[in-house]
Design an enzyme around this catalytic site. Structure first.
Site: not given
Ligand code: PMV
Length: 308
Positions: A91, A95, A98-99, A141
């Site tokens: 978490v 990666l 949450s999605a 995501d």
């Molecule tokens: O770090 P993560 O898994 O929440 O990925 C976020 C990706 C971003 O481009 C930084 C944010 C987004 O909403 O696209």
């Protein structure tokens, strides 16, 4: 009592994170680490959610995901449900955990309520918990983990599948440092606003190069695009000394390209390797203080089945 189990993969972004929040295209890949959500109708108290203890915000995100489905089902009174989350996805590590959890919750609850929601509907419902967690997410995501495969993503357009000549061999390196996407997206936005046109154009070019390289099976060219993407992200303030150290270790260990993935500020980096060199690169990442994962492509994305 009706019950269902849903499973969603994790995701990595090969090129274009952060820039995709501001309208540039990105290339992402669903990978075979999974979040699983079991849901059953219960006789007990209203809504019970287990397995998210200790993760700030996730409990509320799961609650919002359930509520979104209940509303879509046209119900005013929430049914009595037991929701149990279990996840292999670290978490706050870039990666998309949450999605994955939110989309699996939506799929499992809708199955239990007898709704057969198509993926397009799950995509739109999932933006509710994702907005709660991330503030202003691009949607990359949940789009990636719901659809699976390799995805060309541009905010506001329909996502497109990219067919790779050969699926890329990716090693993930987790720094073990945890951070929140929301704050990083805000910081990045501030730095980007100094020269938005220039940076967004550079990011777009890198995504185009990466998509072309993937389609043609040109791993060298994909690696070059990834290396450039890391430099650009570093310039915009979202790398860390440990991410840089893991990127360097991967390249010295024989990777064809390496970069941070997701929001940065800690979390994970990815390395592109020749298939027979993945273990060597994983070993180099471990030596440099990272936690390596060998990541395979998940071509299916979110899935759900009713449980006996
Ligand atoms: O770090 P993560 O898994 O929440 O990925 C976020 C990706 C971003 O481009 C930084 C944010 C987004 O909403 O696209």
């Amino acid at each position: 009592m009706r019950a269902a189990l849903a499973e969603a993969p994790a995701k990595v972004i090969l090129v274009g994170e952060h820039f995709c929040v501001h309208g540039a295209p990105a290339l992402s890949m669903a990978v075979n680490l999974y979040a699983r959500v079991g849901v059953k109708l219960s006789r007990g108290e209203g809504l019970q959610i287990g397995g998210v203890e200790g993760f700030e915000g996730l409990l509320e995100a799961v609650r919002l995901a359930v509520e979104a489905v209940v509303k879509a089902a046209g119900r005013f009174k929430p049914p009595k449900l037991e929701v149990e989350v279990s996840s292999q996805i670290p978490v706050g590590a870039g990666l998309g955990s949450s999605a994955s959890i939110a989309s699996a919750t939506i799929a499992a609850v809708s199955n239990v309520l007898g709704l057969n929601l198509p993926k397009e509907k799950i995509l739109s419902l999932c933006s509710i918990p994702e907005k709660f967690i991330h503030g202003n997410p691009s949607g990359i995501d949940h789009t990636t983990v719901i659809l699976g495969g390799l995805i060309y993503f541009r905010r506001g357009e329909l996502p497109r599948r990219v067919e790779a000549a050969t699926p890329p061999s990716i090693v993930i390196g987790d720094t073990g440092e945890r951070r929140a996407t929301k704050a990083l997206v805000e910081r990045f936005g501030g730095l980007l606003s100094r020269k938005p046109k220039l940076y967004l154009q550079k990011a777009e070019n890198l995504t185009f190069q990466a998509v072309k390289a993937l389609r043609e099976g040109n791993l060298q060219a994909l690696g070059v695009a990834m290396n450039r993407a890391h430099l650009l992200l570093s310039r915009l303030g979202v790398s860390t000394p440990k991410l840089d150290r893991l990127v360097e270790a991967a390249l010295n260990g024989g990777a064809l390209g390496a970069k941070l993935t997701g929001a940065g500020g800690g979390g994970c980096m990815i390395a592109l390797t020749r298939p027979d060199e993945a273990l060597k690169v994983a070993e180099a990442l471990k030596k440099a203080g990272g936690i390596p994962y060998l990541a395979g492509l998940d071509g299916e994305g979110l899935r759900v089945r009713a449980m006996p």
